[in-house]
Design a protein around this motif. Structure first.
Motif, PDB file in Angstrom:
ATOM      1  N   HIS A 126      -3.523  -5.231  -8.867  1.00  0.00           N
ATOM      2  CA  HIS A 126      -2.292  -4.716  -8.033  1.00  0.00           C
ATOM      3  C   HIS A 126      -2.715  -3.601  -7.278  1.00  0.00           C
ATOM      4  N   GLY A 127      -1.914  -3.316  -6.084  1.00  0.00           N
ATOM      5  CA  GLY A 127      -2.261  -2.037  -5.224  1.00  0.00           C
ATOM      6  C   GLY A 127      -3.483  -2.091  -4.668  1.00  0.00           C
ATOM      7  N   SER A 128      -4.084  -0.826  -4.546  1.00  0.00           N
ATOM      8  CA  SER A 128      -5.567  -0.297  -4.069  1.00  0.00           C
ATOM      9  C   SER A 128      -6.652  -1.076  -4.687  1.00  0.00           C
ATOM     10  N   GLN A 129      -6.572  -1.306  -6.070  1.00  0.00           N
ATOM     11  CA  GLN A 129      -7.389  -1.986  -6.756  1.00  0.00           C
ATOM     12  C   GLN A 129      -7.803  -3.579  -6.227  1.00  0.00           C
ATOM     13  N   GLU A 131      -6.614  -4.859  -3.335  1.00  0.00           N
ATOM     14  CA  GLU A 131      -7.161  -4.309  -1.916  1.00  0.00           C
ATOM     15  C   GLU A 131      -8.632  -4.133  -1.768  1.00  0.00           C
ATOM     16  N   ALA A 162       0.044 -13.139  -3.987  1.00  0.00           N
ATOM     17  CA  ALA A 162      -0.742 -12.290  -3.775  1.00  0.00           C
ATOM     18  C   ALA A 162      -2.113 -12.672  -3.101  1.00  0.00           C
ATOM     19  N   GLN A 165      -1.177 -13.008   0.700  1.00  0.00           N
ATOM     20  CA  GLN A 165      -1.016 -11.647   1.336  1.00  0.00           C
ATOM     21  C   GLN A 165      -2.383 -10.738   1.380  1.00  0.00           C
ATOM     22  N   GLN A 166      -3.149 -10.968   0.719  1.00  0.00           N
ATOM     23  CA  GLN A 166      -4.661 -10.256   0.603  1.00  0.00           C
ATOM     24  C   GLN A 166      -5.381 -11.080   1.728  1.00  0.00           C
ATOM     25  N   ARG A 184      -7.554  -1.492   6.922  1.00  0.00           N
ATOM     26  CA  ARG A 184      -6.546  -1.901   6.061  1.00  0.00           C
ATOM     27  C   ARG A 184      -5.121  -1.167   6.583  1.00  0.00           C
ATOM     28  N   ALA A 188      -1.780  -3.516   7.824  1.00  0.00           N
ATOM     29  CA  ALA A 188      -0.856  -3.498   7.255  1.00  0.00           C
ATOM     30  C   ALA A 188       0.386  -3.439   8.509  1.00  0.00           C
TER      31      ALA A 188
END
Length: 286
Positions: A126-129, A131, A162, A165-166, A184, A188
């Motif tokens: 999830h999150g920054s990991q 991305e 997910a 989205q990525q 990024r 966004a």
């Protein structure tokens, strides 16, 4: 005795002989009925899991490691097993009960396909990991298109939301962490520029061909070599004389004031687009 990881049957020894060798540290018990002749590394542990669960397919972060999508060895071994399999496992093994996906082989072991690995990781991180994983693991636009196709035919699969989205927001081909974070931050806001795009014999970190704007993110290394410093100035002068606008930001600057930097980039690019469009002659309809 050959070196490696083996089942008790492969060892060809009786229970007493195996117990004696474990006690004398000539064998290491890794899993039930699975033994190693020396301290196992991560690949040995992967082998041990597939010997322990012959119908298992290595997946998730373990598959990402096997496909060279991540550099560091995960803390656990992740494997997918059929829905009717027992889930009980030691703490260093994580089993996912599901219909086994299409799989391949890496380093002689069964592993989910590279495309499926993206889906599995999207359901796990999830999150920054997450991305960072997509920004570094998606290698080419062609691979991104392949994953988009997978999304279209695999609706409802865990991790698919997910993944979509990525795929929309991931930035490819950045050369440094500050560049990646700038890319990024722009994506966004649904604002995109070409990354490491070629302009004649030169390349720009971020390029908008329509507005003729180049954005450069300078790290400290640009000021270490005199040749690199001078070549960078020659390149900038050539682009400016050819009608390009160059925006330069230091890595420290973008890390400390990301929103302000992105605001300025977007404002300049949009203003230049409008200006160039206004100067274009109208089509001579007759």
């Amino acid at each position: 005795m050959p070196m490696g990881v083996f089942t008790s049957e492969q060892l060809g020894l009786g229970r007493g002989a195996i117990a004696y060798r474990v006690k004398s540290q000539r064998l290491i018990r890794v899993l039930p009925a699975i033994y190693a002749t020396e301290k196992p590394d991560y690949l040995d542990l992967c082998t041990a899991v597939t010997l322990w669960k012959p119908n298992a397919v290595l997946s998730h972060l373990t598959a990402a490691w096997l496909w060279d999508m991540i550099d560091s060895e995960p803390e656990t071994i992740s494997a997918s097993v059929p829905p009717d399999s027992a889930r009980r496992a030691p703490q260093w093994v994580r089993l996912f009960r599901r219909q086994l996906p299409e799989h391949s082989r890496r380093r002689g072991l069964p592993v989910v396909t590279r495309a499926q690995t993206f889906v599995d990781v999207a359901a796990m991180l999830h999150g920054s990991q997450l991305e960072l994983f997509f920004d570094t693991a998606v290698r080419t636009p062609a691979e991104r298109r392949e994953l988009v196709t997978l999304c279209e035919r695999s609706k409802g699969m865990a991790g698919m939301t997910a993944l979509r989205q990525q795929l929309r927001r991931c930035v490819l081909n950045t050369r440094s962490e500050p560049e990646r974070l700038v890319g990024r931050a722009m994506s966004a806001r649904n604002f995109f520029m070409e990354i490491n795009a070629q302009i004649g014999r030169y390349f720009g970190d971020f390029v908008d061909f329509r507005a003729r704007v180049v954005v450069e993110i300078d790290g400290r290394e640009f000021h270490i070599s005199p040749d690199a410093f001078n070549n960078d100035r020659s390149r900038q002068n050539h682009l400016m004389l050819s009608g390009w606008l160059i925006l330069r930001y230091s890595a420290v600057q973008v890390m400390a004031n990301m929103d302000r930097v992105i605001d300025q980039i977007m404002a300049v690019v949009r203003r230049r687009r409008r200006s160039i469009n206004a100067c274009m002659p109208e089509w001579p309809f007759s």
